[in-house]
Motif scaffolding. Structure first.
Motif, PDB file in Angstrom:
ATOM      1  N   SER A  63     -32.585  24.248  -2.508  1.00 25.56           N
ATOM      2  CA  SER A  63     -31.469  24.372  -1.569  1.00 25.56           C
ATOM      3  C   SER A  63     -30.351  25.041  -2.330  1.00 25.56           C
ATOM      4  O   SER A  63     -29.854  24.484  -3.311  1.00 25.56           O
ATOM      5  CB  SER A  63     -31.010  23.004  -1.059  1.00 25.56           C
ATOM      6  OG  SER A  63     -29.720  23.093  -0.480  1.00 25.56           O
ATOM      7  N   ARG A  64     -29.972  26.243  -1.922  1.00 25.08           N
ATOM      8  CA  ARG A  64     -28.958  26.962  -2.689  1.00 25.08           C
ATOM      9  C   ARG A  64     -27.670  26.169  -2.801  1.00 25.08           C
ATOM     10  O   ARG A  64     -27.032  26.153  -3.855  1.00 25.08           O
ATOM     11  CB  ARG A  64     -28.684  28.324  -2.045  1.00 25.08           C
ATOM     12  CG  ARG A  64     -29.638  29.404  -2.554  1.00 25.08           C
ATOM     13  CD  ARG A  64     -29.164  30.773  -2.137  1.00 25.08           C
ATOM     14  NE  ARG A  64     -30.047  31.798  -2.681  1.00 25.08           N
ATOM     15  CZ  ARG A  64     -30.389  32.893  -2.031  1.00 25.08           C
ATOM     16  NH1 ARG A  64     -29.923  33.108  -0.804  1.00 25.08           N
ATOM     17  NH2 ARG A  64     -31.185  33.784  -2.580  1.00 25.08           N
ATOM     18  N   ALA A  65     -27.263  25.502  -1.722  1.00 25.97           N
ATOM     19  CA  ALA A  65     -26.023  24.726  -1.773  1.00 25.97           C
ATOM     20  C   ALA A  65     -26.116  23.638  -2.827  1.00 25.97           C
ATOM     21  O   ALA A  65     -25.192  23.442  -3.625  1.00 25.97           O
ATOM     22  CB  ALA A  65     -25.725  24.121  -0.400  1.00 25.97           C
ATOM     23  N   VAL A  66     -27.241  22.923  -2.859  1.00 23.28           N
ATOM     24  CA  VAL A  66     -27.443  21.862  -3.850  1.00 23.28           C
ATOM     25  C   VAL A  66     -27.483  22.452  -5.254  1.00 23.28           C
ATOM     26  O   VAL A  66     -26.856  21.929  -6.186  1.00 23.28           O
ATOM     27  CB  VAL A  66     -28.745  21.091  -3.547  1.00 23.28           C
ATOM     28  CG1 VAL A  66     -29.079  20.128  -4.687  1.00 23.28           C
ATOM     29  CG2 VAL A  66     -28.622  20.325  -2.230  1.00 23.28           C
ATOM     30  N   ASN A 156     -21.188  23.130   1.121  1.00 23.94           N
ATOM     31  CA  ASN A 156     -21.576  22.059   2.027  1.00 23.94           C
ATOM     32  C   ASN A 156     -23.095  21.928   1.991  1.00 23.94           C
ATOM     33  O   ASN A 156     -23.820  22.806   2.470  1.00 23.94           O
ATOM     34  CB  ASN A 156     -21.093  22.378   3.443  1.00 23.94           C
ATOM     35  CG  ASN A 156     -21.340  21.240   4.414  1.00 23.94           C
ATOM     36  OD1 ASN A 156     -22.225  20.413   4.220  1.00 23.94           O
ATOM     37  ND2 ASN A 156     -20.560  21.189   5.474  1.00 23.94           N
ATOM     38  N   GLU A 157     -23.597  20.829   1.451  1.00 28.99           N
ATOM     39  CA  GLU A 157     -25.033  20.668   1.258  1.00 28.99           C
ATOM     40  C   GLU A 157     -25.788  20.367   2.543  1.00 28.99           C
ATOM     41  O   GLU A 157     -27.016  20.266   2.540  1.00 28.99           O
ATOM     42  CB  GLU A 157     -25.286  19.604   0.184  1.00 28.99           C
ATOM     43  CG  GLU A 157     -24.755  20.033  -1.176  1.00 28.99           C
ATOM     44  CD  GLU A 157     -25.061  19.057  -2.299  1.00 28.99           C
ATOM     45  OE1 GLU A 157     -25.785  18.058  -2.051  1.00 28.99           O
ATOM     46  OE2 GLU A 157     -24.585  19.285  -3.434  1.00 28.99           O
ATOM     47  N   ASP A 158     -25.084  20.245   3.654  1.00 24.39           N
ATOM     48  CA  ASP A 158     -25.755  20.140   4.955  1.00 24.39           C
ATOM     49  C   ASP A 158     -26.303  21.489   5.397  1.00 24.39           C
ATOM     50  O   ASP A 158     -27.121  21.566   6.324  1.00 24.39           O
ATOM     51  CB  ASP A 158     -24.781  19.632   6.033  1.00 24.39           C
ATOM     52  CG  ASP A 158     -24.396  18.184   5.825  1.00 24.39           C
ATOM     53  OD1 ASP A 158     -25.179  17.442   5.197  1.00 24.39           O
ATOM     54  OD2 ASP A 158     -23.306  17.787   6.280  1.00 24.39           O
ATOM     55  N   TYR A 159     -25.846  22.566   4.730  1.00 23.82           N
ATOM     56  CA  TYR A 159     -26.268  23.914   5.096  1.00 23.82           C
ATOM     57  C   TYR A 159     -27.428  24.363   4.218  1.00 23.82           C
ATOM     58  O   TYR A 159     -27.248  24.686   3.043  1.00 23.82           O
ATOM     59  CB  TYR A 159     -25.092  24.894   4.973  1.00 23.82           C
ATOM     60  CG  TYR A 159     -24.151  24.831   6.143  1.00 23.82           C
ATOM     61  CD1 TYR A 159     -24.190  25.794   7.150  1.00 23.82           C
ATOM     62  CD2 TYR A 159     -23.242  23.790   6.262  1.00 23.82           C
ATOM     63  CE1 TYR A 159     -23.332  25.726   8.237  1.00 23.82           C
ATOM     64  CE2 TYR A 159     -22.383  23.705   7.353  1.00 23.82           C
ATOM     65  CZ  TYR A 159     -22.441  24.682   8.336  1.00 23.82           C
ATOM     66  OH  TYR A 159     -21.598  24.591   9.424  1.00 23.82           O
ATOM     67  N   LEU A 167     -18.757  28.386   3.039  1.00 29.91           N
ATOM     68  CA  LEU A 167     -17.760  28.179   1.990  1.00 29.91           C
ATOM     69  C   LEU A 167     -16.664  29.247   2.053  1.00 29.91           C
ATOM     70  O   LEU A 167     -15.474  28.926   2.036  1.00 29.91           O
ATOM     71  CB  LEU A 167     -18.418  28.190   0.614  1.00 29.91           C
ATOM     72  CG  LEU A 167     -17.456  28.141  -0.590  1.00 29.91           C
ATOM     73  CD1 LEU A 167     -16.577  26.901  -0.531  1.00 29.91           C
ATOM     74  CD2 LEU A 167     -18.217  28.210  -1.905  1.00 29.91           C
ATOM     75  N   VAL A 168     -17.057  30.508   2.137  1.00 25.93           N
ATOM     76  CA  VAL A 168     -16.069  31.587   2.155  1.00 25.93           C
ATOM     77  C   VAL A 168     -15.136  31.463   3.357  1.00 25.93           C
ATOM     78  O   VAL A 168     -13.927  31.692   3.249  1.00 25.93           O
ATOM     79  CB  VAL A 168     -16.773  32.964   2.147  1.00 25.93           C
ATOM     80  CG1 VAL A 168     -15.792  34.090   2.463  1.00 25.93           C
ATOM     81  CG2 VAL A 168     -17.422  33.219   0.791  1.00 25.93           C
ATOM     82  N   GLN A 215     -27.185  23.751  14.494  1.00 24.78           N
ATOM     83  CA  GLN A 215     -27.575  23.012  13.300  1.00 24.78           C
ATOM     84  C   GLN A 215     -28.250  23.941  12.283  1.00 24.78           C
ATOM     85  O   GLN A 215     -29.116  24.755  12.653  1.00 24.78           O
ATOM     86  CB  GLN A 215     -28.532  21.877  13.661  1.00 24.78           C
ATOM     87  CG  GLN A 215     -27.890  20.729  14.410  1.00 24.78           C
ATOM     88  CD  GLN A 215     -26.885  19.983  13.535  1.00 24.78           C
ATOM     89  OE1 GLN A 215     -27.125  19.750  12.351  1.00 24.78           O
ATOM     90  NE2 GLN A 215     -25.755  19.622  14.125  1.00 24.78           N
ATOM     91  N   PRO A 216     -27.855  23.857  11.003  1.00 24.88           N
ATOM     92  CA  PRO A 216     -28.410  24.758   9.980  1.00 24.88           C
ATOM     93  C   PRO A 216     -29.935  24.769   9.926  1.00 24.88           C
ATOM     94  O   PRO A 216     -30.535  25.832   9.708  1.00 24.88           O
ATOM     95  CB  PRO A 216     -27.807  24.213   8.680  1.00 24.88           C
ATOM     96  CG  PRO A 216     -26.512  23.610   9.105  1.00 24.88           C
ATOM     97  CD  PRO A 216     -26.786  23.001  10.448  1.00 24.88           C
TER      98      PRO A 216
END
Length: 231
Positions: A63-66, A156-159, A167-168, A215-216
């Motif tokens: 997960s890129r966010a994680v 946001n790790e939900d994404y 984020l941007v 929803q992502p």
């Protein structure tokens, strides 16, 4: 000049990562770089291609966010620079980013240059120099002070998709968004594999779903259904 932590999320990106690490070894003012690779559980080990001077972290899943948040937590640089494995930034990145920060541009990226290119891909590349509603994609990379990243809560790790735009779009009202007047070279293999118009259509529809607050996970399913994964 400030020290920069380069954070690279990878998942089965061995070949691209190897090329990127060789490229980063040529960066001017390399002594001011901390390079961090965050592996999301690649099927093939990358331990043998990551030099001892590069920090290698691992997360439980891709997960890129994680992965990006994990790298940011361990980063020791004053500035963070998030970079995809198949993207080659200018060798002047240390000076470029520091100069932008000194000029008051706290958040930003590079222009995009798709390689290998053609006249259609060159249109996409040209448009990346302008700030539009589509600005903020991770292929253009992202720099910002670590303090700003922490104050705004990071990714946001939900994404599981569109985490870069999310984020941007939180950062822009607070800090603006600066596009550095140099190119980051980005692989166009996704376009070669799927076709120019199909990729652009998939990108547009995915962005529409994101803007409509779908929803992502559903966005990700739609995106992967439209495009073949590049091997």
């Amino acid at each position: 000049m400030r020290r920069i932590s380069v954070i690279i999320p990878v998942y089965n990106d061995r070949k691209s990562l190897q090329e990127l690490l060789k490229h980063l070894d040529l960066v001017f003012d390399k002594k001011l770089l901390e390079i961090m690779v965050v592996d999301g559980g690649s099927a093939e080990s990358i331990n043998d291609i990551v030099p001892a001077a590069v920090k290698l972290l691992k997360t439980s899943h891709a997960s890129r966010a994680v992965q990006l948040n994990a790298g940011a937590r361990m980063a020791t640089g004053d500035l963070l620079y998030f970079l995809h494995a198949d993207c080659l930034p200018p060798l002047t990145l240390v000076k470029d980013i520091n100069n932008a920060i000194d000029a008051g541009h706290l958040v930003g990226c590079y222009r995009l240059k798709l390689k290998p290119g053609n006249w259609l891909l060159n249109i996409n590349s040209f448009l990346s120099r302008f700030r539009t509603m589509f600005s903020g994609g991770g292929d253009q990379s992202l720099y910002l002070p670590k303090m700003v990243f922490e104050e705004t809560g990071g990714y946001n790790e939900d994404y599981c998709v569109m985490e870069d735009f999310e984020l941007v779009h939180r950062l822009i009202p607070l800090y603006g968004y600066h596009i550095l007047p140099k190119n980051i070279l980005v692989s166009s293999r996704k376009y070669s594999y799927n076709g120019y118009f199909k990729v652009n259509l998939a990108n547009y529809l995915t962005f529409r779903l994101y803007r409509n607050k779908v929803q992502p996970k559903i966005i990700q399913e739609h995106y992967y259904a439209m495009l073949k994964r590049v091997k």
